[in-house]
Design an enzyme around this catalytic site. Structure first.
Site, PDB file in Angstrom:
ATOM      1  N   ILE A  13       0.861  -1.195   0.000  1.00 43.25           N
ATOM      2  CA  ILE A  13       0.000   0.000   0.000  1.00 43.25           C
ATOM      3  C   ILE A  13       0.893   1.241   0.000  1.00 43.25           C
ATOM      4  O   ILE A  13       1.693   1.438   0.911  1.00 43.25           O
ATOM      5  CB  ILE A  13      -0.932   0.030   1.234  1.00 43.25           C
ATOM      6  CG1 ILE A  13      -1.786  -1.237   1.305  1.00 43.25           C
ATOM      7  CG2 ILE A  13      -1.826   1.273   1.195  1.00 43.25           C
ATOM      8  CD1 ILE A  13      -2.583  -1.376   2.595  1.00 43.25           C
ATOM      9  N   HIS A  14       0.750   2.056  -1.031  1.00 50.06           N
ATOM     10  CA  HIS A  14       1.518   3.306  -1.145  1.00 50.06           C
ATOM     11  C   HIS A  14       0.680   4.280  -1.955  1.00 50.06           C
ATOM     12  O   HIS A  14      -0.490   4.026  -2.230  1.00 50.06           O
ATOM     13  CB  HIS A  14       2.886   3.046  -1.780  1.00 50.06           C
ATOM     14  CG  HIS A  14       2.801   2.449  -3.147  1.00 50.06           C
ATOM     15  ND1 HIS A  14       2.697   3.212  -4.279  1.00 50.06           N
ATOM     16  CD2 HIS A  14       2.773   1.163  -3.553  1.00 50.06           C
ATOM     17  CE1 HIS A  14       2.622   2.409  -5.337  1.00 50.06           C
ATOM     18  NE2 HIS A  14       2.650   1.161  -4.926  1.00 50.06           N
ATOM     19  N   GLY A  15       1.239   5.388  -2.342  1.00 46.12           N
ATOM     20  CA  GLY A  15       0.488   6.465  -3.000  1.00 46.12           C
ATOM     21  C   GLY A  15      -0.361   6.045  -4.176  1.00 46.12           C
ATOM     22  O   GLY A  15      -1.557   6.331  -4.216  1.00 46.12           O
TER      23      GLY A  15
END
Length: 163
Positions: A13-15
């Site tokens: 999970i990231h930008g």
């Protein structure tokens, strides 16, 4: 449980996942599937904390993710499955999870890997897992961003003479 999207991205999970892939997939749950990450309490908590508002995130070892997929209590879930590598995707498929397509977004360089795109490095074990997934009829597409043109993983590996 409905599978809304499956992505390999070692950042999980990231930008891009939080702002683009969640919306593009139509999911209501995010499930990061990794024995290693699930065993790391700090990393697990950080991933849950960066989950975008309006979604629920889980970080599970592979066997628990398979069990959750098969549990009717989670039938309302539209899940974005995230993995760090293709070997874990293969374990899920072999465990009975009906994955039809995998987006390969990002795998960073490590010793023993070969860079095949600006965001994707693969090892021999990764290539073997991709081959097995392909043999099972699973679509494997390279795409870092949702707006990028899809590239067939097997075509790319053939082009680079890696298979």
């Amino acid at each position: 449980m409905e599978i809304s999207f499956v992505r390999i991205d070692d950042r999980l999970i990231h930008g891009q996942v939080a702002t683009v892939w969640t919306k593009a997939s139509g999911c209501n749950r995010i499930m990061a599937c990794s024995d290693e990450v699930a065993a790391d309490d700090l990393r697990k908590q950080l991933l849950i904390q960066v989950c975008p508002t309006g979604y629920k995130a889980y970080v599970l070892p592979i066997e628990k993710a398979i069990a959750a997929y098969k549990n009717p209590k989670f039938d309302s879930f539209k899940t974005l499955f995230l993995f760090t590598n293709p070997k874990d995707v293969l374990r899920m498929v072999e465990g009975g999870v009906d994955i039809k397509s995998v987006n390969v977004g990002g795998m960073c360089y490590k010793d023993g890997t070969t860079q095949i795109t600006n965001a994707l490095c693969v090892s021999e074990a990764d290539i073997e897992a991709f081959k097995k997934l392909h043999e099972k009829g699973i679509e494997l597409e390279i795409r870092k961003l949702a707006k990028d043109t899809r590239i067939d993983m097997m075509d790319k590996l053939k082009e680079l003479k890696l298979i």
